[in-house]
Design a protein around this motif. Structure first.
Motif, PDB file in Angstrom:
ATOM      1  N   GLU A   1      45.192  61.063  18.710  1.00 40.51           N
ATOM      2  CA  GLU A   1      45.990  60.599  17.563  1.00 40.51           C
ATOM      3  C   GLU A   1      47.443  60.384  17.971  1.00 40.51           C
ATOM      4  O   GLU A   1      48.093  59.441  17.509  1.00 40.51           O
ATOM      5  CB  GLU A   1      45.894  61.577  16.401  1.00 40.51           C
ATOM      6  CG  GLU A   1      46.655  61.157  15.177  1.00 40.51           C
ATOM      7  CD  GLU A   1      46.246  59.802  14.620  1.00 40.51           C
ATOM      8  OE1 GLU A   1      47.118  59.122  14.041  1.00 40.51           O
ATOM      9  OE2 GLU A   1      45.073  59.414  14.746  1.00 40.51           O
ATOM     10  N   LEU A   2      47.971  61.235  18.845  1.00 41.92           N
ATOM     11  CA  LEU A   2      49.334  61.040  19.351  1.00 41.92           C
ATOM     12  C   LEU A   2      49.433  59.725  20.124  1.00 41.92           C
ATOM     13  O   LEU A   2      50.381  58.953  19.939  1.00 41.92           O
ATOM     14  CB  LEU A   2      49.748  62.219  20.238  1.00 41.92           C
ATOM     15  CG  LEU A   2      51.133  62.130  20.871  1.00 41.92           C
ATOM     16  CD1 LEU A   2      52.213  62.126  19.797  1.00 41.92           C
ATOM     17  CD2 LEU A   2      51.331  63.273  21.855  1.00 41.92           C
TER      18      LEU A   2
ATOM     19  N   ALA B   1      49.400  56.858  17.672  1.00 41.84           N
ATOM     20  CA  ALA B   1      50.676  56.718  16.965  1.00 41.84           C
ATOM     21  C   ALA B   1      51.745  56.105  17.865  1.00 41.84           C
ATOM     22  O   ALA B   1      52.517  55.252  17.425  1.00 41.84           O
ATOM     23  CB  ALA B   1      51.126  58.078  16.444  1.00 41.84           C
TER      24      ALA B   1
ATOM     25  N   THR C   1      53.460  56.457  12.225  1.00 45.31           N
ATOM     26  CA  THR C   1      53.672  57.890  12.046  1.00 45.31           C
ATOM     27  C   THR C   1      52.447  58.664  12.536  1.00 45.31           C
ATOM     28  O   THR C   1      51.314  58.240  12.327  1.00 45.31           O
ATOM     29  CB  THR C   1      53.901  58.201  10.556  1.00 45.31           C
ATOM     30  OG1 THR C   1      54.986  57.401  10.096  1.00 45.31           O
ATOM     31  CG2 THR C   1      54.216  59.664  10.338  1.00 45.31           C
ATOM     32  N   TYR C   2      52.704  59.795  13.167  1.00 46.94           N
ATOM     33  CA  TYR C   2      51.621  60.669  13.629  1.00 46.94           C
ATOM     34  C   TYR C   2      50.941  61.272  12.408  1.00 46.94           C
ATOM     35  O   TYR C   2      51.585  61.918  11.586  1.00 46.94           O
ATOM     36  CB  TYR C   2      52.183  61.768  14.536  1.00 46.94           C
ATOM     37  CG  TYR C   2      51.146  62.708  15.092  1.00 46.94           C
ATOM     38  CD1 TYR C   2      50.378  62.346  16.172  1.00 46.94           C
ATOM     39  CD2 TYR C   2      50.945  63.958  14.531  1.00 46.94           C
ATOM     40  CE1 TYR C   2      49.428  63.210  16.693  1.00 46.94           C
ATOM     41  CE2 TYR C   2      50.001  64.822  15.034  1.00 46.94           C
ATOM     42  CZ  TYR C   2      49.242  64.438  16.124  1.00 46.94           C
ATOM     43  OH  TYR C   2      48.295  65.294  16.622  1.00 46.94           O
ATOM     44  N   ASP C   3      49.635  61.064  12.287  1.00 50.94           N
ATOM     45  CA  ASP C   3      48.881  61.551  11.134  1.00 50.94           C
ATOM     46  C   ASP C   3      48.078  62.779  11.551  1.00 50.94           C
ATOM     47  O   ASP C   3      47.007  62.679  12.145  1.00 50.94           O
ATOM     48  CB  ASP C   3      47.962  60.448  10.616  1.00 50.94           C
ATOM     49  CG  ASP C   3      47.382  60.765   9.252  1.00 50.94           C
ATOM     50  OD1 ASP C   3      47.465  61.933   8.828  1.00 50.94           O
ATOM     51  OD2 ASP C   3      46.845  59.838   8.621  1.00 50.94           O
ATOM     52  N   LEU C   4      48.592  63.943  11.233  1.00 47.61           N
ATOM     53  CA  LEU C   4      47.948  65.199  11.603  1.00 47.61           C
ATOM     54  C   LEU C   4      46.605  65.358  10.903  1.00 47.61           C
ATOM     55  O   LEU C   4      45.658  65.897  11.480  1.00 47.61           O
ATOM     56  CB  LEU C   4      48.864  66.382  11.287  1.00 47.61           C
ATOM     57  CG  LEU C   4      48.359  67.762  11.672  1.00 47.61           C
ATOM     58  CD1 LEU C   4      48.147  67.859  13.178  1.00 47.61           C
ATOM     59  CD2 LEU C   4      49.319  68.834  11.196  1.00 47.61           C
TER      60      LEU C   4
ATOM     61  N   ALA D   1      43.973  63.510  12.791  1.00 46.39           N
ATOM     62  CA  ALA D   1      43.685  64.215  14.044  1.00 46.39           C
ATOM     63  C   ALA D   1      42.806  65.434  13.802  1.00 46.39           C
ATOM     64  O   ALA D   1      41.841  65.671  14.537  1.00 46.39           O
ATOM     65  CB  ALA D   1      44.985  64.614  14.729  1.00 46.39           C
TER      66      ALA D   1
END
Length: 142
Positions: A88-89, A92, A98-101, A104
């Motif tokens: 996911e990082l 992004a 934007t990083y979507d936690l 992930a």
């Protein structure tokens, strides 16, 4: 029975020919509509599933046969989580979003399921898991 089979094949062949002949003429008159179905694969998702496919072998490389199966399972779950976070990082960074936690964390579960399924369905029955556990770290090294 053969007659029925031939009749069904004849009807299907006739429908196929009529479709081929009539479709181009009809398509020229019809307005263009957007596709009703699309099939796309995100490259990052494909990479994550490929990693999940190989993770059980990697766990076998760093554990021994005498290592508890619970420890192997936790190690596999942890690696699935870490790979999901890293994929996911990378997504992004590559897309500039934007990083979507949440994505992930949610992606870690199917990755873990794929890993467990490939271990029990492919790597263990074919003997690859056993050979991997005898490769890097053996019981006498531990």
């Amino acid at each position: 029975m053969k007659t029925l089979y031939r009749a069904v094949l004849g009807v299907l062949a006739a429908l196929f020919v009529v479709t081929l002949i009539g479709a181009p003429a009809y398509a020229a008159d019809a307005p263009t509509a957007p596709a009703a179905v699309a099939f796309t694969l995100d490259p990052a998702t494909v990479v994550q599933l490929l990693i999940a496919f190989i993770l059980p072998v990697l766990v076998g490389l760093v554990t021994t046969r005498v290592t508890s199966s619970a420890i192997k399972a936790w190690l596999l779950a942890g690696l699935s989580l870490v790979t999901s976070l890293l994929v996911e990082l990378a997504r992004a960074i590559a897309s500039g979003t934007t990083y979507d936690l949440g994505v992930a964390l949610l992606a870690a579960l199917p990755a873990f399921v794929v890993s467990v399924a490939t271990y029990h369905g492919l790597w263990k029955p074919t003997g690859v898991a056993e050979k991997a556990q005898d490769t890097l770290i053996t019981a006498k090294d531990a």
